[in-house]
Design a protein around this motif. Structure first.
Motif, PDB file in Angstrom:
ATOM      1  N   ILE A   1      40.958 -11.418   4.663  1.00 57.76           N
ATOM      2  CA  ILE A   1      39.625 -12.025   4.564  1.00 57.76           C
ATOM      3  C   ILE A   1      38.607 -10.887   4.561  1.00 57.76           C
ATOM      4  O   ILE A   1      38.547 -10.104   5.512  1.00 57.76           O
ATOM      5  N   PRO A   2      37.813 -10.774   3.504  1.00 57.96           N
ATOM      6  CA  PRO A   2      36.859  -9.666   3.434  1.00 57.96           C
ATOM      7  C   PRO A   2      35.811  -9.719   4.549  1.00 57.96           C
ATOM      8  O   PRO A   2      35.419 -10.803   5.007  1.00 57.96           O
ATOM      9  N   HIS A   3      35.395  -8.559   4.950  1.00 56.46           N
ATOM     10  CA  HIS A   3      34.322  -8.398   5.938  1.00 56.46           C
ATOM     11  C   HIS A   3      33.108  -9.200   5.470  1.00 56.46           C
ATOM     12  O   HIS A   3      32.739  -9.167   4.298  1.00 56.46           O
ATOM     13  N   GLY A   4      32.499  -9.920   6.382  1.00 58.02           N
ATOM     14  CA  GLY A   4      31.299 -10.687   6.062  1.00 58.02           C
ATOM     15  C   GLY A   4      31.578 -12.044   5.449  1.00 58.02           C
ATOM     16  O   GLY A   4      30.654 -12.781   5.131  1.00 58.02           O
ATOM     17  N   GLU A   5      32.850 -12.398   5.257  1.00 56.74           N
ATOM     18  CA  GLU A   5      33.212 -13.692   4.695  1.00 56.74           C
ATOM     19  C   GLU A   5      34.005 -14.488   5.718  1.00 56.74           C
ATOM     20  O   GLU A   5      34.418 -13.953   6.748  1.00 56.74           O
ATOM     21  N   HIS A   6      34.184 -15.755   5.435  1.00 54.96           N
ATOM     22  CA  HIS A   6      35.004 -16.585   6.308  1.00 54.96           C
ATOM     23  C   HIS A   6      35.844 -17.530   5.450  1.00 54.96           C
ATOM     24  O   HIS A   6      35.578 -17.709   4.269  1.00 54.96           O
ATOM     25  N   ARG A   7      36.865 -18.083   6.077  1.00 57.04           N
ATOM     26  CA  ARG A   7      37.765 -19.032   5.434  1.00 57.04           C
ATOM     27  C   ARG A   7      38.017 -20.189   6.398  1.00 57.04           C
ATOM     28  O   ARG A   7      37.881 -20.040   7.610  1.00 57.04           O
ATOM     29  N   SER A   8      38.455 -21.305   5.835  1.00 58.31           N
ATOM     30  CA  SER A   8      38.846 -22.435   6.672  1.00 58.31           C
ATOM     31  C   SER A   8      40.344 -22.332   6.974  1.00 58.31           C
ATOM     32  O   SER A   8      41.074 -21.577   6.327  1.00 58.31           O
ATOM     33  N   TYR A   9      40.780 -23.114   7.939  1.00 55.66           N
ATOM     34  CA  TYR A   9      42.208 -23.158   8.251  1.00 55.66           C
ATOM     35  C   TYR A   9      42.986 -23.630   7.022  1.00 55.66           C
ATOM     36  O   TYR A   9      44.079 -23.132   6.735  1.00 55.66           O
ATOM     37  N   LYS A  10      42.409 -24.565   6.270  1.00 53.84           N
ATOM     38  CA  LYS A  10      43.059 -25.059   5.054  1.00 53.84           C
ATOM     39  C   LYS A  10      43.185 -23.938   4.027  1.00 53.84           C
ATOM     40  O   LYS A  10      44.214 -23.814   3.364  1.00 53.84           O
ATOM     41  N   ASP A  11      42.141 -23.122   3.880  1.00 54.10           N
ATOM     42  CA  ASP A  11      42.206 -21.985   2.951  1.00 54.10           C
ATOM     43  C   ASP A  11      43.383 -21.077   3.291  1.00 54.10           C
ATOM     44  O   ASP A  11      44.096 -20.612   2.400  1.00 54.10           O
ATOM     45  N   ILE A  12      43.564 -20.814   4.589  1.00 55.16           N
ATOM     46  CA  ILE A  12      44.669 -19.936   5.008  1.00 55.16           C
ATOM     47  C   ILE A  12      46.008 -20.615   4.737  1.00 55.16           C
ATOM     48  O   ILE A  12      46.947 -19.972   4.250  1.00 55.16           O
TER      49      ILE A  12
ATOM     50  N   VAL B   1      48.425 -23.393  11.256  1.00 54.14           N
ATOM     51  CA  VAL B   1      47.604 -22.206  11.013  1.00 54.14           C
ATOM     52  C   VAL B   1      46.604 -22.043  12.156  1.00 54.14           C
ATOM     53  O   VAL B   1      46.399 -20.944  12.666  1.00 54.14           O
ATOM     54  N   GLY B   2      45.986 -23.151  12.575  1.00 56.00           N
ATOM     55  CA  GLY B   2      45.053 -23.102  13.705  1.00 56.00           C
ATOM     56  C   GLY B   2      45.727 -22.606  14.971  1.00 56.00           C
ATOM     57  O   GLY B   2      45.166 -21.788  15.704  1.00 56.00           O
ATOM     58  N   LEU B   3      46.944 -23.069  15.217  1.00 53.80           N
ATOM     59  CA  LEU B   3      47.681 -22.631  16.410  1.00 53.80           C
ATOM     60  C   LEU B   3      48.035 -21.144  16.311  1.00 53.80           C
ATOM     61  O   LEU B   3      47.864 -20.399  17.278  1.00 53.80           O
TER      62      LEU B   3
ATOM     63  N   SER C   1      34.512 -28.132   8.027  1.00 59.28           N
ATOM     64  CA  SER C   1      33.130 -28.610   7.981  1.00 59.28           C
ATOM     65  C   SER C   1      32.122 -27.466   8.015  1.00 59.28           C
ATOM     66  O   SER C   1      30.929 -27.680   7.862  1.00 59.28           O
ATOM     67  N   GLY C   2      32.622 -26.249   8.235  1.00 58.84           N
ATOM     68  CA  GLY C   2      31.737 -25.094   8.352  1.00 58.84           C
ATOM     69  C   GLY C   2      31.347 -24.798   9.792  1.00 58.84           C
ATOM     70  O   GLY C   2      30.653 -23.827  10.054  1.00 58.84           O
ATOM     71  N   LYS C   3      31.820 -25.623  10.719  1.00 58.01           N
ATOM     72  CA  LYS C   3      31.498 -25.405  12.133  1.00 58.01           C
ATOM     73  C   LYS C   3      32.425 -24.366  12.740  1.00 58.01           C
ATOM     74  O   LYS C   3      33.563 -24.212  12.327  1.00 58.01           O
ATOM     75  N   LEU C   4      31.894 -23.687  13.749  1.00 58.44           N
ATOM     76  CA  LEU C   4      32.707 -22.729  14.492  1.00 58.44           C
ATOM     77  C   LEU C   4      33.598 -23.508  15.445  1.00 58.44           C
ATOM     78  O   LEU C   4      33.104 -24.289  16.255  1.00 58.44           O
ATOM     79  N   VAL C   5      34.870 -23.298  15.321  1.00 57.87           N
ATOM     80  CA  VAL C   5      35.825 -23.972  16.199  1.00 57.87           C
ATOM     81  C   VAL C   5      36.774 -22.934  16.768  1.00 57.87           C
ATOM     82  O   VAL C   5      37.151 -21.990  16.092  1.00 57.87           O
ATOM     83  N   GLY C   6      37.100 -23.096  18.019  1.00 56.54           N
ATOM     84  CA  GLY C   6      38.095 -22.296  18.696  1.00 56.54           C
ATOM     85  C   GLY C   6      38.020 -20.792  18.488  1.00 56.54           C
ATOM     86  O   GLY C   6      37.932 -20.327  17.375  1.00 56.54           O
ATOM     87  N   TYR C   7      38.024 -20.084  19.575  1.00 53.29           N
ATOM     88  CA  TYR C   7      38.149 -18.632  19.560  1.00 53.29           C
ATOM     89  C   TYR C   7      38.509 -18.221  20.973  1.00 53.29           C
ATOM     90  O   TYR C   7      37.791 -18.555  21.923  1.00 53.29           O
ATOM     91  N   ALA C   8      39.620 -17.505  21.109  1.00 49.60           N
ATOM     92  CA  ALA C   8      40.088 -17.117  22.440  1.00 49.60           C
ATOM     93  C   ALA C   8      39.040 -16.311  23.200  1.00 49.60           C
ATOM     94  O   ALA C   8      38.961 -16.387  24.416  1.00 49.60           O
TER      95      ALA C   8
END
Length: 163
Positions: free
Chosen positions: A88-99, A112-114, A134-141
């Motif tokens: 995933i390039p710096h400054g970009e994001h992906r969804s769990y589905k994308d991965i 993938v989320g797990l 949805s574009g929302k921030l979800v989960g981060y250890a």
């Protein structure tokens, strides 16, 4: 034998773990954030010094790509997810589905989320770049506030592609 060091950063403290792999090469096996530490441990090895320098450069907006030997421990599936995260390039994001689509397993969105949540080398393996569909921030250890900070930090920097 694993070796630990701690390093201050704008988000609190980073604990970095290194070990020697089967080829007798020192590799990074873990990186975790914490708000406080019980014991400060200075970098002791050349790799730990190099990693701390690269982390400082990242936080100073002088580095967008880490060049460090990594050896996260996980299942084959987790390894595939973590490799996809590193693309995933710096400054970009992906969804769990994308991965899930990227690793050719479109029905594995939850898995993938797990795997993302079990990433042992936070930041360097950029699991913070994965967000909900949805574009929302979800989960981060490391906590949602850290994830938001990291995404904003990267978004503010002009993206440079590696040569």
């Amino acid at each position: 034998m694993a070796s630990l060091c701690t390093h201050a950063c704008p988000l609190g403290w980073i604990t970095l773990e290194t070990d020697i792999d089967a080829t007798q090469t020192e590799v990074i096996t873990a990186l975790h954030f914490s708000d406080e530490i019980t014991q400060s441990m200075a970098p002791g090895s050349p790799l730990q010094h190099q990693a701390c320098r690269q982390l400082d450069e990242y936080f100073a907006s002088q580095r967008q790509h880490f060049e460090l030997p990594l050896a996260p421990q996980g299942t084959d599936f987790q390894q595939r997810v973590w490799q996809a995260l590193q693309r995933i390039p710096h400054g970009e994001h992906r969804s769990y589905k994308d991965i899930a689509l990227q690793i050719d397993n479109p029905k594995a969105v939850r898995a993938v989320g797990l795997a993302n949540s079990r990433n042992p080398i936070a930041l360097i393996i950029p699991c913070h770049r994965v967000i909900g569909a949805s574009g929302k921030l979800v989960g981060y250890a490391g906590g949602i506030a850290r994830k938001a900070w990291l995404l904003e930090h990267e978004h503010q920097q002009p993206t440079q592609r590696p040569e």
